[in-house]
Scaffold this motif. Structure first.
Motif, PDB file in Angstrom:
ATOM      1  N   SER A 128      34.384  31.143  40.264  1.00 14.00           N
ATOM      2  CA  SER A 128      34.396  32.589  40.090  1.00 14.00           C
ATOM      3  C   SER A 128      34.409  32.950  38.605  1.00 14.00           C
ATOM      4  CB  SER A 128      35.631  33.192  40.765  1.00 14.00           C
ATOM      5  OG  SER A 128      36.809  32.851  40.048  1.00 14.00           O
ATOM      6  N   PRO A 129      33.840  34.109  38.227  1.00  8.47           N
ATOM      7  CA  PRO A 129      33.840  34.513  36.818  1.00  8.47           C
ATOM      8  C   PRO A 129      35.233  34.608  36.224  1.00  8.47           C
ATOM      9  CG  PRO A 129      32.280  35.831  38.065  1.00  8.47           C
ATOM     10  CD  PRO A 129      33.054  35.029  39.071  1.00  8.47           C
ATOM     11  N   ASN A 130      36.202  35.006  37.024  1.00  8.36           N
ATOM     12  CA  ASN A 130      37.570  35.099  36.516  1.00  8.36           C
ATOM     13  C   ASN A 130      38.075  33.735  36.064  1.00  8.36           C
ATOM     14  OD1 ASN A 130      40.175  36.335  36.060  1.00  8.36           O
ATOM     15  ND2 ASN A 130      40.852  35.390  37.953  1.00  8.36           N
ATOM     16  N   ARG A 131      37.797  32.712  36.840  1.00  2.00           N
ATOM     17  CA  ARG A 131      38.208  31.367  36.450  1.00  2.00           C
ATOM     18  C   ARG A 131      37.371  30.846  35.284  1.00  2.00           C
ATOM     19  NH1 ARG A 131      39.352  28.283  42.222  1.00  2.00           N
ATOM     20  NH2 ARG A 131      41.132  29.577  42.852  1.00  2.00           N
ATOM     21  N   GLY A 132      36.138  31.349  35.149  1.00  2.00           N
ATOM     22  CA  GLY A 132      35.322  30.936  34.016  1.00  2.00           C
ATOM     23  C   GLY A 132      35.964  31.286  32.694  1.00  2.00           C
ATOM     24  N   GLY A 133      36.575  32.467  32.622  1.00  2.00           N
ATOM     25  CA  GLY A 133      37.289  32.841  31.410  1.00  2.00           C
ATOM     26  C   GLY A 133      38.459  31.920  31.131  1.00  2.00           C
ATOM     27  N   ARG A 134      39.144  31.485  32.192  1.00  2.00           N
ATOM     28  CA  ARG A 134      40.258  30.550  32.005  1.00  2.00           C
ATOM     29  C   ARG A 134      39.747  29.193  31.518  1.00  2.00           C
ATOM     30  NH1 ARG A 134      43.462  31.467  37.716  1.00  2.00           N
ATOM     31  NH2 ARG A 134      43.461  33.760  37.712  1.00  2.00           N
ATOM     32  N   HIS A 135      38.636  28.739  32.096  1.00  2.00           N
ATOM     33  CA  HIS A 135      38.069  27.457  31.657  1.00  2.00           C
ATOM     34  C   HIS A 135      37.723  27.515  30.166  1.00  2.00           C
ATOM     35  CE1 HIS A 135      38.062  26.135  35.704  1.00  2.00           C
ATOM     36  NE2 HIS A 135      36.980  26.772  36.108  1.00  2.00           N
ATOM     37  N   LEU A 136      37.182  28.637  29.714  1.00  2.00           N
ATOM     38  CA  LEU A 136      36.792  28.776  28.308  1.00  2.00           C
ATOM     39  C   LEU A 136      38.018  28.759  27.401  1.00  2.00           C
ATOM     40  CD1 LEU A 136      34.677  29.244  26.141  1.00  2.00           C
ATOM     41  CD2 LEU A 136      34.718  31.686  26.698  1.00  2.00           C
ATOM     42  N   TYR A 157      29.592  32.932  43.776  1.00  2.00           N
ATOM     43  CA  TYR A 157      30.938  32.332  43.737  1.00  2.00           C
ATOM     44  C   TYR A 157      32.041  33.337  43.421  1.00  2.00           C
ATOM     45  CZ  TYR A 157      27.606  28.568  42.985  1.00  2.00           C
ATOM     46  OH  TYR A 157      26.509  27.747  43.068  1.00  2.00           O
ATOM     47  N   CYS A 158      31.700  34.609  43.240  1.00  2.00           N
ATOM     48  CA  CYS A 158      32.732  35.615  42.977  1.00  2.00           C
ATOM     49  C   CYS A 158      33.070  36.321  44.278  1.00  2.00           C
ATOM     50  CB  CYS A 158      32.259  36.638  41.931  1.00  2.00           C
ATOM     51  SG  CYS A 158      33.530  37.840  41.480  1.00  2.00           S
ATOM     52  N   ASP A 159      34.307  36.225  44.712  1.00  2.00           N
ATOM     53  CA  ASP A 159      34.745  36.854  45.955  1.00  2.00           C
ATOM     54  C   ASP A 159      35.564  38.113  45.701  1.00  2.00           C
ATOM     55  OD1 ASP A 159      33.615  34.813  47.520  1.00  2.00           O
ATOM     56  OD2 ASP A 159      35.374  33.539  47.232  1.00  2.00           O
ATOM     57  N   ALA A 160      35.488  38.653  44.482  1.00  2.00           N
ATOM     58  CA  ALA A 160      36.304  39.807  44.139  1.00  2.00           C
ATOM     59  C   ALA A 160      35.834  41.053  44.900  1.00  2.00           C
ATOM     60  CB  ALA A 160      36.237  40.069  42.635  1.00  2.00           C
ATOM     61  N   PRO A 161      36.739  42.007  45.150  1.00  2.00           N
ATOM     62  CA  PRO A 161      36.334  43.254  45.809  1.00  2.00           C
ATOM     63  C   PRO A 161      35.323  44.019  44.960  1.00  2.00           C
ATOM     64  CG  PRO A 161      38.733  43.025  45.787  1.00  2.00           C
ATOM     65  CD  PRO A 161      38.194  41.961  44.884  1.00  2.00           C
ATOM     66  N   ILE A 162      34.470  44.783  45.622  1.00  2.00           N
ATOM     67  CA  ILE A 162      33.482  45.604  44.921  1.00  2.00           C
ATOM     68  C   ILE A 162      34.175  46.788  44.271  1.00  2.00           C
ATOM     69  CG2 ILE A 162      31.501  47.143  45.264  1.00  2.00           C
ATOM     70  CD1 ILE A 162      30.547  45.233  47.455  1.00  2.00           C
ATOM     71  N   ARG A 163      33.927  46.957  42.974  1.00  2.00           N
ATOM     72  CA  ARG A 163      34.463  48.097  42.229  1.00  2.00           C
ATOM     73  C   ARG A 163      33.351  48.975  41.663  1.00  2.00           C
ATOM     74  NH1 ARG A 163      38.285  47.204  44.699  1.00  2.00           N
ATOM     75  NH2 ARG A 163      40.303  46.352  44.029  1.00  2.00           N
ATOM     76  N   HIS A 164      32.192  48.394  41.376  1.00  2.00           N
ATOM     77  CA  HIS A 164      31.072  49.137  40.792  1.00  2.00           C
ATOM     78  C   HIS A 164      29.831  48.962  41.659  1.00  2.00           C
ATOM     79  CE1 HIS A 164      32.849  48.856  36.424  1.00  2.00           C
ATOM     80  NE2 HIS A 164      33.621  49.516  37.267  1.00  2.00           N
TER      81      HIS A 164
END
Length: 420
Positions: free
Chosen positions: A68-76, A323-330
């Motif tokens: 997920s993109p959120n975890r991508g920031g953590r990996h970086l 791979y992003c399962d986040a809720p839709i916001r936009h």
């Protein structure tokens, strides 16, 4: 075919593979940090403002790792810290003395320190790799936290104060039509909430278990209604007419949660329809008979109208980034409106806020298309040219080019009414 090995050889092989996983994680961190440095240098040479250099790189790394993109920031962030500031932790990870998660715990607990103190913590934790043997997650976390507090107690306290601003609540699916509702709260509030629920369970003697009483009490105190009474909160439920009215057993779907059994969905509808304080409404959706894709609607407006926004949210279910399962916001234009992208169901996609912003980074390209069977596909091309795609999930119902029994009955009834 695998060679037949005795038990000792099997254990040895499992251990070797675990060390290989750690070594692979260390190499990923090194390559990630190298990519970050290379990308920022290229963008600096191209005149990209410092504040925008590296924008979207976390999401690009996540796509490459199928994460997920959120975890991508953590990996970086993890890679930057290991490679540039924590060489001993990196070496222990590469040698297989630390798992990736335990190395992450050390990096996380040192995040509040300045670079000099972080290097001291790194050396004290991991310079002697043998000292890591036998330590589990909690011991690693506790040791790192204790050293951080010893080196800079004010930084640790300041981080705890800032953490209160990150309090939040989120929900995620659980097995068997259940959900996990998680609250991240300051320690005094979290402990008091749990103590209040336990106190209610201690004084209740109606035959329910302690866990049941605590869960029901939480629902009642948040919603203001008994736990077994339908709550008048709008929840979209996508269900076929055959399942709702014709006795079919095709699963229904709650957007953002996933499929639920037909019997459970029908019970939810019946409860809402029978409750005088709730309001159950029907909205008709049309699906392709073969693929199950939702039929599109269009608008020439700049902003997505409410009906089209709801349509895209129901179609996409969760953020459309792979791979992003986040809720839709936009509700986003795949091809930007400013560059001629139309405000249509085909060009629209549901995203979380982070993925929508990442798409604005230089050299990212997003395009949507609809296949002949109605399937909606979103393709993302990253700055390196890597391609990733996702397809919208089909609506509930069985495939096949046929009209449902209920649909035929409704059509006949409507025709009779119009003729009269």
């Amino acid at each position: 075919m695998f060679d037949v090995m005795d038990e000792a050889a099997l254990i040895d092989r499992i251990s070797v593979l675990e060390r290989a996983k750690s070594a692979a994680a260390a190499e990923q961190a090194v390559l990630t940090a190298q990519l970050d440095t290379t990308r920022r240098a290229r963008e600096a040479a191209a005149g990209v403002p410092a504040a925008r250099r590296g924008k979207g790189l976390g999401s690009e790394i996540a796509l490459a790792r199928r994460d997920s993109p959120n975890r991508g920031g953590r990996h970086l962030g993890f890679a930057r810290a290991l490679v540039h500031e924590m060489p001993h932790t990196l070496a222990a990870l590469k040698a297989g003395r630390l798992s990736e998660w335990r190395a992450t715990l050390i990096v996380r607990e040192s995040a509040c320190l300045d670079v000099a103190d972080r290097r001291v913590l790194d050396a004290r934790m991991c310079a002697d790799q043998a000292s890591l043997d036998g330590k589990g997650d909690k011991r690693i976390e506790a040791d790192a936290k204790a050293i951080a507090y010893e080196l800079d107690p004010h930084a640790v306290v300041d981080r705890a104060v800032r953490a209160e601003s990150e309090r939040s609540v989120w929900v995620r699916p659980a097995p068997d039509n259940m959900t996990y509702v998680t609250a991240l709260l300051p320690m005094p509030q979290g402990v008091s909430v749990y103590a209040a629920l336990r106190r209610e369970a201690d004084t209740c003697g109606d035959g329910r278990s302690r866990n049941h009483v605590m869960a029901d009490t939480l629902v009642e105190r948040v919603t203001g209604r008994p736990a077994d009474v339908p709550t008048p909160i709008a929840v979209d439920l996508v269900i076929t007419d055959d399942t709702l009215l014709g006795g079919d057993q095709a699963a229904a779907r709650v957007p953002g949660y996933g499929p639920i059994p037909a019997a459970v969905a029908c019970r939810l509808v019946a409860d809402a329809a029978g409750d005088p304080q709730s309001s159950a409404t029907l909205r008709r959706l049309y699906r392709h008979p073969d693929s199950g894709a939702l039929i599109a609607m269009e608008s020439r407006a700049r902003a997505f109208p409410k009906g089209l926004t709801r349509f895209i949210a129901v179609r996409d279910d969760t953020c459309r980034t792979p791979y992003c399962d986040a809720p839709i916001r936009h509700t986003d234009h795949a091809v930007d409106h400013a560059t001629g992208g139309p405000t249509t169901a085909v060009n629209g996609r549901g995203t979380c806020a982070g993925c929508n912003y990442d798409k604005q980074a230089p050299d990212w390209r997003v395009s949507n298309h609809r296949d002949r069977d109605g399937t909606h596909t979103c393709q993302i091309v990253t700055p390196t040219g890597a391609r990733h795609q996702s397809t919208a999930p089909p609506l509930p119902g069985r495939p096949g080019n046929r009209r449902s029994i209920v649909e035929v009955a409704f059509a006949d009834e409507l025709a009779w009414h119009n003729a009269a």
